[in-house]
Design a protein around this motif. Sequence first.
Motif, PDB file in Angstrom:
ATOM      1  N   VAL A  28       1.112  -0.987   0.095  1.00 38.17           N
ATOM      2  CA  VAL A  28       0.377   0.038   0.057  1.00 38.17           C
ATOM      3  C   VAL A  28       0.661   1.378  -0.222  1.00 38.17           C
ATOM      4  CG1 VAL A  28      -1.853   0.935   1.332  1.00 38.17           C
ATOM      5  CG2 VAL A  28      -1.863  -1.311   1.314  1.00 38.17           C
ATOM      6  N   VAL A  29       1.825   1.356   1.124  1.00 35.59           N
ATOM      7  CA  VAL A  29       2.688   2.551   0.359  1.00 35.59           C
ATOM      8  C   VAL A  29       3.346   2.522  -0.939  1.00 35.59           C
ATOM      9  CG1 VAL A  29       4.400   3.494   2.248  1.00 35.59           C
ATOM     10  CG2 VAL A  29       2.917   2.450   3.324  1.00 35.59           C
ATOM     11  N   ASP A  30       3.833   1.356  -0.976  1.00 38.41           N
ATOM     12  CA  ASP A  30       5.111   1.804  -2.281  1.00 38.41           C
ATOM     13  C   ASP A  30       3.676   2.015  -3.059  1.00 38.41           C
ATOM     14  OD1 ASP A  30       6.737   0.652  -0.888  1.00 38.41           O
ATOM     15  OD2 ASP A  30       7.083  -1.013  -1.716  1.00 38.41           O
ATOM     16  N   ALA A  31       2.524   1.640  -3.643  1.00 37.25           N
ATOM     17  CA  ALA A  31       1.517   2.088  -4.892  1.00 37.25           C
ATOM     18  C   ALA A  31       0.832   3.290  -4.589  1.00 37.25           C
ATOM     19  CB  ALA A  31       0.485   0.898  -4.584  1.00 37.25           C
ATOM     20  N   VAL A  32       0.193   3.511  -3.007  1.00 34.65           N
ATOM     21  CA  VAL A  32       0.193   5.402  -2.704  1.00 34.65           C
ATOM     22  C   VAL A  32       1.144   6.461  -2.537  1.00 34.65           C
ATOM     23  CG1 VAL A  32      -0.741   6.745  -1.634  1.00 34.65           C
ATOM     24  CG2 VAL A  32      -1.957   4.521  -2.028  1.00 34.65           C
ATOM     25  N   VAL A  33       2.078   6.437  -2.043  1.00 29.36           N
ATOM     26  CA  VAL A  33       3.627   6.680  -2.291  1.00 29.36           C
ATOM     27  C   VAL A  33       4.286   7.472  -3.605  1.00 29.36           C
ATOM     28  CG1 VAL A  33       5.205   7.811  -1.015  1.00 29.36           C
ATOM     29  CG2 VAL A  33       3.543   6.809   0.621  1.00 29.36           C
ATOM     30  N   ALA A  37       7.178  12.126  -1.391  1.00 26.95           N
ATOM     31  CA  ALA A  37       8.164  11.780  -0.366  1.00 26.95           C
ATOM     32  C   ALA A  37       7.601  10.774   0.409  1.00 26.95           C
ATOM     33  CB  ALA A  37       9.472  13.136   0.070  1.00 26.95           C
ATOM     34  N   THR A  38       6.288  11.770   1.227  1.00 27.18           N
ATOM     35  CA  THR A  38       5.631  11.112   2.155  1.00 27.18           C
ATOM     36  C   THR A  38       3.911  11.248   2.607  1.00 27.18           C
ATOM     37  OG1 THR A  38       5.474  13.348   3.316  1.00 27.18           O
ATOM     38  CG2 THR A  38       6.978  11.906   4.012  1.00 27.18           C
ATOM     39  N   HIS A  39       3.201  10.447   2.649  1.00 28.79           N
ATOM     40  CA  HIS A  39       2.028  10.225   2.983  1.00 28.79           C
ATOM     41  C   HIS A  39       1.448  10.574   4.110  1.00 28.79           C
ATOM     42  CE1 HIS A  39      -0.029  10.667  -1.448  1.00 28.79           C
ATOM     43  NE2 HIS A  39       0.899  10.433  -1.642  1.00 28.79           N
ATOM     44  N   ALA A  40       0.857  11.200   4.555  1.00 23.68           N
ATOM     45  CA  ALA A  40      -0.246  11.371   5.740  1.00 23.68           C
ATOM     46  C   ALA A  40      -1.528  11.366   6.102  1.00 23.68           C
ATOM     47  CB  ALA A  40       0.837  12.650   6.617  1.00 23.68           C
ATOM     48  N   ILE A  41      -2.327  11.714   7.144  1.00 24.76           N
ATOM     49  CA  ILE A  41      -4.038  11.661   7.221  1.00 24.76           C
ATOM     50  C   ILE A  41      -3.808  12.456   8.667  1.00 24.76           C
ATOM     51  CG2 ILE A  41      -5.668  10.878   7.743  1.00 24.76           C
ATOM     52  CD1 ILE A  41      -5.476   8.427   6.022  1.00 24.76           C
ATOM     53  N   THR A  54      -2.169  14.215  13.394  1.00 25.75           N
ATOM     54  CA  THR A  54      -1.823  13.861  11.716  1.00 25.75           C
ATOM     55  C   THR A  54      -1.291  12.133  12.066  1.00 25.75           C
ATOM     56  OG1 THR A  54      -1.301  15.769  11.283  1.00 25.75           O
ATOM     57  CG2 THR A  54      -0.607  14.312   9.914  1.00 25.75           C
ATOM     58  N   GLU A  55      -1.929  11.406  11.794  1.00 25.43           N
ATOM     59  CA  GLU A  55      -1.486  10.046  11.050  1.00 25.43           C
ATOM     60  C   GLU A  55      -0.412   9.720  10.015  1.00 25.43           C
ATOM     61  OE1 GLU A  55      -1.962   7.521  13.578  1.00 25.43           O
ATOM     62  OE2 GLU A  55      -4.062   8.613  14.910  1.00 25.43           O
ATOM     63  N   THR A  56       0.298   8.891  10.086  1.00 29.11           N
ATOM     64  CA  THR A  56       1.027   8.644   8.582  1.00 29.11           C
ATOM     65  C   THR A  56      -0.496   7.481   8.046  1.00 29.11           C
ATOM     66  OG1 THR A  56       1.134   6.040  10.020  1.00 29.11           O
ATOM     67  CG2 THR A  56       3.088   7.418  10.228  1.00 29.11           C
ATOM     68  N   LEU A  57       0.704   7.471   6.780  1.00 26.11           N
ATOM     69  CA  LEU A  57      -0.835   7.046   5.870  1.00 26.11           C
ATOM     70  C   LEU A  57      -1.574   5.755   6.726  1.00 26.11           C
ATOM     71  CD1 LEU A  57      -2.267   6.795   3.088  1.00 26.11           C
ATOM     72  CD2 LEU A  57      -0.534   5.488   2.123  1.00 26.11           C
ATOM     73  N   LEU A  58      -0.467   4.458   7.452  1.00 24.72           N
ATOM     74  CA  LEU A  58      -0.451   3.280   7.402  1.00 24.72           C
ATOM     75  C   LEU A  58      -1.321   3.416   8.505  1.00 24.72           C
ATOM     76  CD1 LEU A  58       1.535   0.427   6.425  1.00 24.72           C
ATOM     77  CD2 LEU A  58      -0.695   0.738   5.443  1.00 24.72           C
ATOM     78  N   GLY A  59      -1.079   4.252   9.705  1.00 20.63           N
ATOM     79  CA  GLY A  59      -1.355   4.614  10.822  1.00 20.63           C
ATOM     80  C   GLY A  59      -2.741   4.700  10.672  1.00 20.63           C
ATOM     81  N   TRP A 132      -3.768  13.854   3.275  1.00 19.98           N
ATOM     82  CA  TRP A 132      -4.753  13.933   2.821  1.00 19.98           C
ATOM     83  C   TRP A 132      -5.659  13.604   4.341  1.00 19.98           C
ATOM     84  CZ3 TRP A 132      -6.720  12.015  -1.287  1.00 19.98           C
ATOM     85  CH2 TRP A 132      -5.633  11.658  -2.390  1.00 19.98           C
ATOM     86  N   VAL A 133      -6.894  15.048   4.034  1.00 22.78           N
ATOM     87  CA  VAL A 133      -7.568  16.146   5.034  1.00 22.78           C
ATOM     88  C   VAL A 133      -8.633  15.804   5.603  1.00 22.78           C
ATOM     89  CG1 VAL A 133      -8.397  18.376   6.498  1.00 22.78           C
ATOM     90  CG2 VAL A 133      -6.111  17.789   5.500  1.00 22.78           C
TER      91      VAL A 133
END
Length: 258
Positions: A28-33, A37-41, A54-59, A132-133
Amino acid sequence: MSSPLPAAARLAWWGTAWLRGHVVADLVVDAVVDDQATHAIAGLATLGLGGDPTETLLGGLARLRVEGADTIGAAFGVEGDPVGLGGPPAFNAAALEAGEAVVVSGPRMTPLPGGSHVLGLVPVVVGAATTWVASPAARRQLPDVGEADRALRAALPVTAEVLARLEVARWRPEVADRLMNLRHRDPVTAPPGVPARCVELAARGLQALEIVELALEDDGGAISAQEASARAEALRPLARAARHALVASCSPEVWPPW
């Protein structure tokens, strides 16, 4: 290699696959990012879903899964055609400004403030970081996959005919090349769970949007304002059909059985 899919499409496909147990977290991380450099929610805690501001993408995805989410669908609305968006106005406005968003849902999704069982995520990009807000969203009316497929197939030859009359190939030979070679498309990689028909439709939707983008380039002022207006009008149906194809192919709510 960078994916041709927009960020919302990647999150919809791979996020849904992870929520449903089809892929492991690293994929998921490899495909979405992708090339970011970073994706967060951000904003889940504000909506009463707990965790950090703010969480990491997977978190963030893990927290959504705990709250009952199992579906992430994409939206690619524009002014006058908010396809994939169901409201409320604040979420729609943010999504239209960003050009894309996702909607998170599930049959046992924890209700948000105001009673909504649907969560919206809009990407805010700063440099190489995408956040991602989160905000409350609403269920949406979506184009059927078959309907979107037929509309895109119908729009391509009509657009090609109009562009030929406007002699677009004289200014943009790349457009003529794309229209003459529609079978050649950039490969699109999808996770398990995405129907093959939707993968193919997404690839054709992206191809159509590329044709629109190439044809709308102003060629350094080589054409008149009247010609530019006629060209934009000719491309509008194809752009609409392409966006609807992307939304349908990236919205698990309307996928045919896998």
